[in-house]
Design an enzyme around this catalytic site. Structure first.
Site, PDB file in Angstrom:
ATOM      1  N   HIS A 165      11.750  28.062  71.351  1.00 40.39           N
ATOM      2  CA  HIS A 165      12.644  29.158  70.969  1.00 40.39           C
ATOM      3  C   HIS A 165      11.826  30.345  70.482  1.00 40.39           C
ATOM      4  O   HIS A 165      10.710  30.175  69.985  1.00 40.39           O
ATOM      5  CB  HIS A 165      13.548  28.712  69.809  1.00 40.39           C
ATOM      6  N   CYS A 252      15.893  26.911  61.924  1.00 43.28           N
ATOM      7  CA  CYS A 252      16.899  26.160  62.695  1.00 43.28           C
ATOM      8  C   CYS A 252      17.905  25.453  61.813  1.00 43.28           C
ATOM      9  O   CYS A 252      19.018  25.163  62.236  1.00 43.28           O
ATOM     10  CB  CYS A 252      16.262  25.066  63.534  1.00 43.28           C
TER      11      CYS A 252
HETATM   12  C1  CIR Z   1      16.207  20.945  70.167  1.00 39.83           C
HETATM   13  O1  CIR Z   1      15.338  20.676  71.006  1.00 39.83           O
HETATM   14  O2  CIR Z   1      17.193  21.601  70.442  1.00 39.83           O
HETATM   15  C2  CIR Z   1      16.043  20.417  68.769  1.00 39.83           C
HETATM   16  N1  CIR Z   1      15.370  19.162  68.820  1.00 39.83           N
HETATM   17  C3  CIR Z   1      15.285  21.400  67.912  1.00 39.83           C
HETATM   18  C4  CIR Z   1      16.031  22.689  67.727  1.00 39.83           C
HETATM   19  C5  CIR Z   1      15.260  23.674  66.945  1.00 39.83           C
HETATM   20  N2  CIR Z   1      16.046  24.837  66.751  1.00 39.83           N
HETATM   21  C6  CIR Z   1      15.549  26.057  66.643  1.00 39.83           C
HETATM   22  O3  CIR Z   1      14.347  26.283  66.843  1.00 39.83           O
HETATM   23  N3  CIR Z   1      16.418  27.017  66.393  1.00 39.83           N
END
Ligand code: CIR
Length: 257
Positions: A165, A252
């Protein structure tokens, strides 16, 4: 900018099955993840925001990463269309919560074939940088910018090559200060900011959050911590090592508005 609310969601036991690009780090340990989550909640409380804590959702292993299914701006909320199949249904779980704070007119949606994860959105005042990633596509970005413009805000696309991201590698901590790592160090999009370059071995630590003049920094990234303190910020340190195992970090884990 000043935030008054934060939304977080407790991790479930299913967090151990969250999507990961780093299986070599092992699976998150639920008991530790919960402890870290309490510490995160308490750090946020110290920043003078009202914290809404949502219950775990076992059917969605990654649902504690509430930043991805919604983006909240000062003008309204956008329910996203998360780009990973196993996470897409999280949008229906977050929407009723967002509606506690915004009326119909101020809740918009990203719809298929557009996809977008909130982790790809970085707010700098009224400008929103949007990473084009494996999760966020061109049509998702087009819809997102159209919604922003309808509210008098603006956005621009940033193509990503390496990270999951946008905010995995670049984070704005207000006052023109931006933490940059890896592919973001030399991107022309960010040339105008005071860049704090995060060394490769501390890249995960680039994901800090600014909450009302306090910057929350992940535990174990001393160069990042010192650089942020040297800029004059108050800092709080929170261990997010269990979330790191599934590519998650400080930003996140919350929706801040
Ligand atoms: C994913 O791969 O979607 C989750 N394991 C981690 C999400 C992390 N979110 C973010 O960077 N906003």
């Amino acid at each position: 900018t000043k935030f008054s609310h934060v939304i977080i969601r407790r991790p479930g036991k299913s967090l151990s099955n969250g999507i990961t690009s780093a299986p070599e780090l092992g699976q998150p340990i639920y008991e530790r993840a919960i402890e870290e989550h309490y510490d995160y909640e308490h750090a946020l409380e110290q920043c003078g925001v009202d914290v809404t804590v949502l219950p775990a959702l076992e059917q969605y292993p990654d649902s504690c990463f509430v930043e991805d299914p919604a983006v909240i701006t000062r003008c309204g909320a956008i329910i996203t269309n998360p780009g990973a199949d196993s996470r897409n249904g999280e949008k229906d779980e977050i929407e009723p919560v967002v509606r506690r704070f915004f009326d119909d007119e101020h809740v918009k949606h990203i719809v298929s074939p557009g996809t977008l994860d909130g982790g790809d959105v970085m707010m700098v005042g009224d400008h929103f940088y949007v990473g084009r990633s494996a999760r966020t596509n061109e049509e998702g970005i087009r819809q997102f910018i159209e919604i922003l413009e309808g509210w008098g805000l603006e956005g621009s696309e940033v193509p990503l090559e390496e990270v999951l991201h946008l905010k995995t590698g670049v984070n704005y901590i207000e006052n023109n200060n931006m933490l940059v790592s890896g592919e973001f160090i030399d991107k022309p999009d960010f040339a105008q900011y005071n860049k704090i370059v995060v060394p490769e071995e501390e890249a995960y630590g680039a994901n800090c959050i600014w909450v009302n003049d306090t910057v929350i920094v992940a535990e174990g990234y001393p160069t990042v911590l010192k650089a942020v303190q040297d800029l004059g910020y108050k800092t709080l340190v929170v261990d997010t090592s269990e979330y790191r195992k599934v590519d998650g970090g400080l930003s996140c884990l919350s929706l801040r508005f």
